[in-house]
Design a protein around this motif. Structure first.
Motif, short mmCIF file in Angstrom:
data_model
loop_
_atom_site.label_atom_id
_atom_site.label_comp_id
_atom_site.label_asym_id
_atom_site.label_seq_id
_atom_site.Cartn_x
_atom_site.Cartn_y
_atom_site.Cartn_z
N GLY A 1 0.93 -1.34 0.11
CA GLY A 1 0.00 -0.10 -0.13
C GLY A 1 0.94 1.18 -0.03
N GLU A 2 1.82 1.32 0.83
CA GLU A 2 2.76 2.58 0.81
C GLU A 2 3.30 2.51 -0.60
OE1 GLU A 2 6.86 3.54 3.42
OE2 GLU A 2 5.30 2.24 4.14
N GLU B 1 2.40 1.59 -3.60
CA GLU B 1 1.51 2.22 -4.47
C GLU B 1 1.28 3.74 -4.37
OE1 GLU B 1 -2.27 -0.03 -4.52
OE2 GLU B 1 -1.24 -1.81 -5.84
N GLU B 2 1.12 4.06 -3.00
CA GLU B 2 0.99 5.64 -3.08
C GLU B 2 2.36 6.38 -3.27
OE1 GLU B 2 -0.53 9.23 -2.00
OE2 GLU B 2 -1.51 7.19 -1.99
N ILE B 3 3.20 5.97 -3.36
CA ILE B 3 4.63 6.59 -3.52
C ILE B 3 4.57 6.66 -5.24
CG2 ILE B 3 7.38 6.19 -4.06
CD1 ILE B 3 7.21 4.74 -1.13
N ARG C 1 2.27 6.63 -7.34
CA ARG C 1 0.73 6.70 -7.76
C ARG C 1 0.58 7.87 -9.00
NH1 ARG C 1 -2.84 10.64 -6.00
NH2 ARG C 1 -1.53 11.12 -4.11
N ASP C 2 1.45 8.73 -8.79
CA ASP C 2 1.44 9.71 -9.84
C ASP C 2 2.71 9.75 -11.00
OD1 ASP C 2 -0.64 11.35 -8.64
OD2 ASP C 2 0.92 12.26 -7.22
N THR D 1 2.67 6.54 -12.85
CA THR D 1 2.07 5.51 -13.89
C THR D 1 1.44 6.54 -15.26
OG1 THR D 1 -0.26 5.66 -12.85
CG2 THR D 1 1.33 4.08 -12.14
N LYS E 1 -3.75 -7.97 -6.36
CA LYS E 1 -3.25 -7.19 -7.60
C LYS E 1 -3.88 -7.97 -8.88
CE LYS E 1 0.62 -5.48 -7.56
NZ LYS E 1 2.18 -5.26 -7.72
N TRP F 1 -3.26 -4.96 4.38
CA TRP F 1 -3.29 -4.41 3.08
C TRP F 1 -4.58 -4.98 2.28
CZ3 TRP F 1 -1.58 -5.75 -2.19
CH2 TRP F 1 -1.63 -4.75 -3.22
#
Length: 326
Positions: free
Chosen positions: A22-23, A25-27, A29-30, A32, A233, A274
């Motif tokens: 989860g951490e 994916e947040e890192i 996120r922008d 992709t 996923k 998660w």
């Protein structure tokens, strides 16, 4: 050298030392959304490797994987890390062609002879895979780390990816689970588990070839996010729900005893935390922990059937939750 316990020089071990899903994916996120006519697989769904078409019928598969020691034996550590890195190429339906070593080493603490054994283990696994090793990169690091950056090739029309599972397809698993709790017990007690080492050093080459032969289009490998994390996923990216028959999931000898005795990594707990909001479960917490166990160099998780890989569930049309455990 023979008395050096490599696992005592690292805070974590193997794929259990990954940044929590989860951490992570947040890192990213922008970051992709990289697109182009030749980018077959990019970052968007967190697949195992990137795939770029270079000409008709030929694509390049690129990945990198490295981690801290998961076992004390330097040669076995090298073999495990190399098999784990090569697995990303196999999970995409590719063939590894060339790899370069990635090394972090506390040179003032651990002798160079140990690092040589790590590299020898990686080289032997790459030879078994038919993959060249062409040098690499090393740094002086407080913790020992080893892995590979791997380049492979694939037919862009026959790749396997984590967003191609479809309702009605069975879910198969090509290796037993349980190396996470066994490795954690090894790190804590020094006990050696040959069955875990044999599993982690076994290449996913044959399973990938069988999957391509069967026409399977959706796959991933089970590593640090555990079966539940990687299956979540896959189901999320594919727009389906995964239903798992917990009784059908195979485990290595000693895994349940290691769980009973409390050898559960922090990575496994983070995996379960998660996926829990997306999970409907009819099994107890211990069973969920085994399903979330952070694996190192695990097997292929397939939307389809291949010889020797037990069917552990099926994909169904998207329901209220993404994962169902029965």
């Amino acid at each position: 050298m023979t008395s050096t316990r490599l696992t005592q020089f690292a805070h974590g071990g193997g794929c259990a030392c990954k940044i929590p899903p989860g951490e992570l994916e947040e890192i990213v996120r922008d970051l992709t959304g990289d697109t182009g006519p030749d980018l077959v697989v990019g970052l968007d769904d967190g697949d195992d490797a990137a795939i770029v078409r270079v000409q008709d019928g030929l694509a390049v598969v690129a990945t990198a994987d490295f981690f801290t020691p998961v076992v004390d034996d330097a040669y076995d550590f090298g073999r495990i890390a190399a098999a784990n890195a090569l697995s990303d190429v196999y999970a995409m339906g590719g063939r590894p062609v060339v790899a370069v070593n990635l090394v972090g080493w506390p040179r003032d603490v651990l002798p160079g002879e140990l690092l040589r054994e790590v590299l020898r283990g990686g080289l032997d696994i790459c030879r078994e895979a038919g993959c060249h090793v062409g040098g690499g990169h090393s740094i002086d690091d407080p913790e020992p780390k080893y892995g590979l950056a791997v380049t492979g090739v694939a037919d862009p029309a026959r790749v396997m990816r984590n967003d191609a599972a479809r309702a009605g397809q069975p879910i198969s698993l090509s290796k037993h689970l349980g190396v996470g709790v066994l490795n954690n017990r090894h790190k804590s007690t020094g006990e050696v588990f040959p069955q875990a080492i044999a599993s982690m050093t076994a290449l996913n080459k044959r399973a990938a070839a069988a999957a391509l032969e069967a026409g399977i289009a959706a796959a991933t490998d089970v590593t640090g996010f555990g079966l539940l994390g990687h299956l979540y996923k896959m189901a999320r990216a594919s727009g389906v729900t995964a239903v798992v028959d917990a009784a059908a999931v195979p485990y290595l000898d000693g895994a349940r005893e290691a769980l009973r005795d409390g050898f559960v990594s922090g990575g496994t707990w983070r995996n379960l935390d998660w996926v829990r909001p997306h999970l409907a479960s009819g099994v107890d917490e211990d069973e969920l922990l085994l399903l979330a166990d952070a694996q190192t160099s695990g097997g292929l998780l397939l939307a389809g059937e291949i010889p020797g890989a037990p069917v552990i569930g099926e994909f169904v049309p998207r329901a209220d939750t993404t994962l169902v455990i029965r």
